[in-house]
Design an enzyme around this catalytic site. Sequence first.
Site, short mmCIF file in Angstrom:
data_model
loop_
_atom_site.label_atom_id
_atom_site.label_comp_id
_atom_site.label_asym_id
_atom_site.label_seq_id
_atom_site.Cartn_x
_atom_site.Cartn_y
_atom_site.Cartn_z
N SER A 28 -1.24 0.36 4.52
CA SER A 28 -1.08 -0.42 5.76
C SER A 28 -0.22 0.37 6.74
O SER A 28 -0.05 1.60 6.59
CB SER A 28 -0.47 -1.78 5.44
OG SER A 28 -0.59 -2.64 6.54
N ASN A 29 0.33 -0.28 7.73
CA ASN A 29 1.19 0.41 8.70
C ASN A 29 2.23 -0.59 9.24
O ASN A 29 2.23 -1.75 8.86
CB ASN A 29 0.35 1.01 9.83
CG ASN A 29 -0.43 -0.04 10.58
OD1 ASN A 29 0.15 -0.89 11.25
ND2 ASN A 29 -1.75 -0.03 10.44
N ARG A 30 3.08 -0.12 10.11
CA ARG A 30 4.25 -0.91 10.53
C ARG A 30 4.02 -1.79 11.75
O ARG A 30 4.96 -2.28 12.34
CB ARG A 30 5.43 0.03 10.83
CG ARG A 30 5.96 0.75 9.63
CD ARG A 30 7.20 1.53 10.02
NE ARG A 30 7.60 2.45 8.98
CZ ARG A 30 8.30 2.10 7.91
NH1 ARG A 30 8.68 0.85 7.76
NH2 ARG A 30 8.63 3.00 7.01
N SER A 31 2.77 -1.99 12.16
CA SER A 31 2.55 -2.84 13.33
C SER A 31 3.08 -4.26 13.08
O SER A 31 2.79 -4.87 12.05
CB SER A 31 1.04 -2.91 13.62
OG SER A 31 0.79 -3.92 14.56
N ALA A 94 -3.47 -2.36 15.00
CA ALA A 94 -3.32 -1.02 14.45
C ALA A 94 -4.16 -0.98 13.17
O ALA A 94 -3.68 -1.28 12.08
CB ALA A 94 -1.85 -0.74 14.15
#
Length: 219
Positions: A28-31, A94
């Site tokens: 995943s990512n930090r959005s 994102a």
Amino acid sequence: MADTLTGRRIIITAGPTLEPIDPVRFISNRSSGQQGYAIAQACAHLGADVTLVSGPTALPDPLGLKTVRIETALEMLDAVETALPADVFIAVAAVADWRPANRAEKKLKVDKSGFTGLELVENPDILKTIANRNENRPGLVIGFAAETHDVENLAIAKRARKGCDWIVANDVSGDVMGGSHNEVSLVTTDGVEHWPSGPKSAIAAELAGRIADALMQNA
Ligand code: CTP
């Protein structure tokens, strides 16, 4: 002013996507989803019928609009296509560029099951897919571009590559991801406009107003 988007259908993606590796791990990512949620609320505030397709975030469902919660990029694309037709599509999410080729049913064991590494496959580009639809293409398709340098030129190129109408170019050289402020440039057929840094809610309100103006001009 309060009803300038009444009768308009707007679909917005927000937050990260989450791509499972096995039952306990994911990519995943930090959005944080803040900017997408703020845009959804600003559009609803102007009277739009908004569907917010959101990846996993810590934010509550905004009032006055429909929130569809998904996890993966494939689910996000499916939810957006299900929500069509719309007057406007805004891709703020994102989206993870890749997902594991296979999702393991059982937790992967590094030592015992001969795990040799992760095979990744590319996720669909949701913005590009919607912008290039022959049927039911929303009249105004807006993408975001997160850049740390040469923001405006890269955004101009991205607008052409994705086939969308506008790009909101995000300068992410500071603490934009997860922060409450943002600094953007709006890239349209008319050129590039730099907006002063401000709270994500103010950027959202400005964008919603611009969308209302554009739809009114094309009415
Ligand atoms: N996007 C999407 N589906 C993807 C990837 C991106 O809908 N699979 C959308 C995002 O929501 C955003 C825009 O495309 O509107 C961002 O484009 P992208 O090519 O991912 O740009 P950056 O995130 O800025 O990354 P880079 O240019 O470094 O690849």
